[in-house]
Design a protein around this motif. Sequence first.
Motif, PDB file in Angstrom:
ATOM      1  N   GLY A   1     -25.378 -12.459 -15.158  1.00  0.00           N
ATOM      2  CA  GLY A   1     -26.494 -12.053 -15.097  1.00  0.00           C
ATOM      3  C   GLY A   1     -26.897 -10.759 -15.799  1.00  0.00           C
ATOM      4  N   VAL A   2     -25.858 -10.063 -16.509  1.00  0.00           N
ATOM      5  CA  VAL A   2     -26.096  -8.852 -17.076  1.00  0.00           C
ATOM      6  C   VAL A   2     -27.026  -8.950 -18.421  1.00  0.00           C
ATOM      7  CG1 VAL A   2     -25.174  -6.741 -18.237  1.00  0.00           C
ATOM      8  CG2 VAL A   2     -24.293  -7.757 -16.172  1.00  0.00           C
ATOM      9  N   ALA A   3     -27.895  -8.398 -18.639  1.00  0.00           N
ATOM     10  CA  ALA A   3     -28.945  -8.517 -20.035  1.00  0.00           C
ATOM     11  C   ALA A   3     -28.050  -8.387 -20.994  1.00  0.00           C
ATOM     12  CB  ALA A   3     -29.998  -7.327 -19.736  1.00  0.00           C
ATOM     13  N   SER A   4     -28.516  -9.219 -21.940  1.00  0.00           N
ATOM     14  CA  SER A   4     -27.739  -9.563 -23.175  1.00  0.00           C
ATOM     15  C   SER A   4     -27.696  -8.280 -24.020  1.00  0.00           C
ATOM     16  CB  SER A   4     -28.400 -10.534 -24.183  1.00  0.00           C
ATOM     17  OG  SER A   4     -29.704 -10.439 -24.392  1.00  0.00           O
ATOM     18  N   HIS A   5     -28.636  -7.333 -23.984  1.00  0.00           N
ATOM     19  CA  HIS A   5     -28.747  -6.018 -24.900  1.00  0.00           C
ATOM     20  C   HIS A   5     -27.669  -5.092 -24.512  1.00  0.00           C
ATOM     21  CE1 HIS A   5     -31.369  -4.925 -21.458  1.00  0.00           C
ATOM     22  NE2 HIS A   5     -30.925  -3.817 -21.837  1.00  0.00           N
ATOM     23  N   ILE A   6     -26.989  -5.328 -23.102  1.00  0.00           N
ATOM     24  CA  ILE A   6     -26.240  -4.482 -22.568  1.00  0.00           C
ATOM     25  C   ILE A   6     -24.503  -4.952 -23.095  1.00  0.00           C
ATOM     26  CG2 ILE A   6     -24.883  -3.433 -20.656  1.00  0.00           C
ATOM     27  CD1 ILE A   6     -27.712  -3.872 -19.269  1.00  0.00           C
ATOM     28  N   HIS A   7     -23.859  -4.004 -23.574  1.00  0.00           N
ATOM     29  CA  HIS A   7     -22.445  -4.145 -24.002  1.00  0.00           C
ATOM     30  C   HIS A   7     -21.474  -4.184 -23.034  1.00  0.00           C
ATOM     31  CE1 HIS A   7     -19.263  -4.335 -27.042  1.00  0.00           C
ATOM     32  NE2 HIS A   7     -18.455  -3.760 -26.065  1.00  0.00           N
ATOM     33  N   THR A   8     -20.887  -5.597 -22.743  1.00  0.00           N
ATOM     34  CA  THR A   8     -20.050  -5.599 -21.709  1.00  0.00           C
ATOM     35  C   THR A   8     -18.641  -5.621 -22.222  1.00  0.00           C
ATOM     36  OG1 THR A   8     -20.368  -8.045 -21.857  1.00  0.00           O
ATOM     37  CG2 THR A   8     -21.660  -6.957 -20.046  1.00  0.00           C
ATOM     38  N   ALA A   9     -18.011  -4.564 -21.460  1.00  0.00           N
ATOM     39  CA  ALA A   9     -16.629  -4.397 -21.889  1.00  0.00           C
ATOM     40  C   ALA A   9     -15.826  -4.693 -20.750  1.00  0.00           C
ATOM     41  CB  ALA A   9     -16.496  -2.889 -22.491  1.00  0.00           C
ATOM     42  N   LEU A  10     -14.847  -5.638 -21.027  1.00  0.00           N
ATOM     43  CA  LEU A  10     -13.836  -6.117 -19.927  1.00  0.00           C
ATOM     44  C   LEU A  10     -12.789  -5.343 -20.136  1.00  0.00           C
ATOM     45  CD1 LEU A  10     -13.333  -8.167 -17.647  1.00  0.00           C
ATOM     46  CD2 LEU A  10     -12.811  -9.690 -19.489  1.00  0.00           C
ATOM     47  N   ILE A  11     -12.069  -4.861 -18.914  1.00  0.00           N
ATOM     48  CA  ILE A  11     -10.853  -4.339 -19.035  1.00  0.00           C
ATOM     49  C   ILE A  11      -9.681  -5.397 -18.597  1.00  0.00           C
ATOM     50  CG2 ILE A  11      -9.354  -2.444 -18.164  1.00  0.00           C
ATOM     51  CD1 ILE A  11     -11.380  -1.507 -20.011  1.00  0.00           C
ATOM     52  N   LEU A  12      -8.833  -5.808 -19.264  1.00  0.00           N
ATOM     53  CA  LEU A  12      -8.117  -6.880 -18.937  1.00  0.00           C
ATOM     54  C   LEU A  12      -6.980  -6.472 -18.022  1.00  0.00           C
ATOM     55  CD1 LEU A  12      -7.797  -8.674 -22.732  1.00  0.00           C
ATOM     56  CD2 LEU A  12      -9.050  -9.253 -20.502  1.00  0.00           C
ATOM     57  N   ARG A  13      -6.197  -5.441 -18.210  1.00  0.00           N
ATOM     58  CA  ARG A  13      -5.161  -4.828 -17.408  1.00  0.00           C
ATOM     59  C   ARG A  13      -4.288  -5.841 -17.121  1.00  0.00           C
ATOM     60  NH1 ARG A  13      -5.626  -5.103 -11.635  1.00  0.00           N
ATOM     61  NH2 ARG A  13      -7.710  -5.676 -10.630  1.00  0.00           N
ATOM     62  N   ALA A  14      -3.670  -6.157 -15.761  1.00  0.00           N
ATOM     63  CA  ALA A  14      -2.574  -6.909 -15.272  1.00  0.00           C
ATOM     64  C   ALA A  14      -2.892  -8.567 -15.445  1.00  0.00           C
ATOM     65  CB  ALA A  14      -2.127  -6.733 -13.972  1.00  0.00           C
ATOM     66  N   PRO A  15      -2.355  -9.196 -16.270  1.00  0.00           N
ATOM     67  CA  PRO A  15      -2.950 -10.665 -16.614  1.00  0.00           C
ATOM     68  C   PRO A  15      -2.466 -11.771 -15.432  1.00  0.00           C
ATOM     69  CG  PRO A  15      -0.796 -10.158 -17.817  1.00  0.00           C
ATOM     70  CD  PRO A  15      -1.023  -8.671 -16.808  1.00  0.00           C
ATOM     71  N   ASN A  16      -1.240 -11.431 -14.707  1.00  0.00           N
ATOM     72  CA  ASN A  16      -0.883 -12.403 -13.912  1.00  0.00           C
ATOM     73  C   ASN A  16      -1.789 -12.710 -12.426  1.00  0.00           C
ATOM     74  OD1 ASN A  16       1.143 -12.814 -15.529  1.00  0.00           O
ATOM     75  ND2 ASN A  16       2.784 -11.375 -14.096  1.00  0.00           N
ATOM     76  N   GLY A  17      -2.392 -13.922 -12.519  1.00  0.00           N
ATOM     77  CA  GLY A  17      -3.501 -13.995 -11.601  1.00  0.00           C
ATOM     78  C   GLY A  17      -4.829 -13.737 -11.794  1.00  0.00           C
ATOM     79  N   SER A  18      -5.073 -13.200 -13.127  1.00  0.00           N
ATOM     80  CA  SER A  18      -6.293 -12.788 -13.195  1.00  0.00           C
ATOM     81  C   SER A  18      -7.249 -13.532 -13.393  1.00  0.00           C
ATOM     82  CB  SER A  18      -6.139 -11.910 -14.805  1.00  0.00           C
ATOM     83  OG  SER A  18      -7.616 -11.406 -14.940  1.00  0.00           O
ATOM     84  N   PRO A  19      -8.624 -13.184 -12.956  1.00  0.00           N
ATOM     85  CA  PRO A  19      -9.794 -14.090 -13.006  1.00  0.00           C
ATOM     86  C   PRO A  19     -10.339 -13.953 -14.186  1.00  0.00           C
ATOM     87  CG  PRO A  19     -10.220 -11.982 -11.871  1.00  0.00           C
ATOM     88  CD  PRO A  19      -8.978 -11.950 -12.111  1.00  0.00           C
TER      89      PRO A  19
END
Length: 199
Positions: A155-173
């Motif tokens: 739902g975040v507006a498309s003009h906002i840059h969404t930066a995802l921090i991946l960090r630990a991968p095991n069991g990550s959503p």
Amino acid sequence: MSRPVIALDADGVLLDYHRAYAAAWQRAFGAHPEERDPQAYWPMDRWKVPKLRLWRRSRFRREFGEHFWSTVPALPGALQACHRLREAGYHLVCVSALEKRFEGARLHNLRALEFPIERVIATGHHEAARSPKADAVEAIGAEVFVDDFLPYFRGVASHIHTALILRAPNGSPNTGPEMELASSTHQDLPAFTEHWLSR
């Protein structure tokens, strides 16, 4: 002119919830838990802890009060990354899926660690078609929103840059078709900062 705004999640972006969780376990039960998987996304998977029932669960939950939310340690490099963003001209706001009653504790925590952040917005947590953080991020006019939990980009507006921090991968959503909600992905906040400032 006002500074452009970057909205930053706290736990997993600025602060090390995993270490704080282990410290809370030690306070509750007298022993620091052994590490099971340093690459686990969730603290119950990272630390070798049993599933709690009845009074032990209640005892552990009592640790998650003002003291806990005021003393979560910083993640490596996060403080320096924030100072770099601030020096580059950005205004930093923490948008956290925390209960409103702990908003002040979180701000105290960030100030004590000397993060250049003067405002915390606590949104609470629920998973739905629209993230509880979306309204807050838009209301402050954020140019960028940095989080480590992919569903919070819903739902975040498309003009906002969404930066995802991946960090630990095991069991990550942070997988699957919703990865398209992320404008960019980074291992941690320092990596995002380097990317953003070198554009």
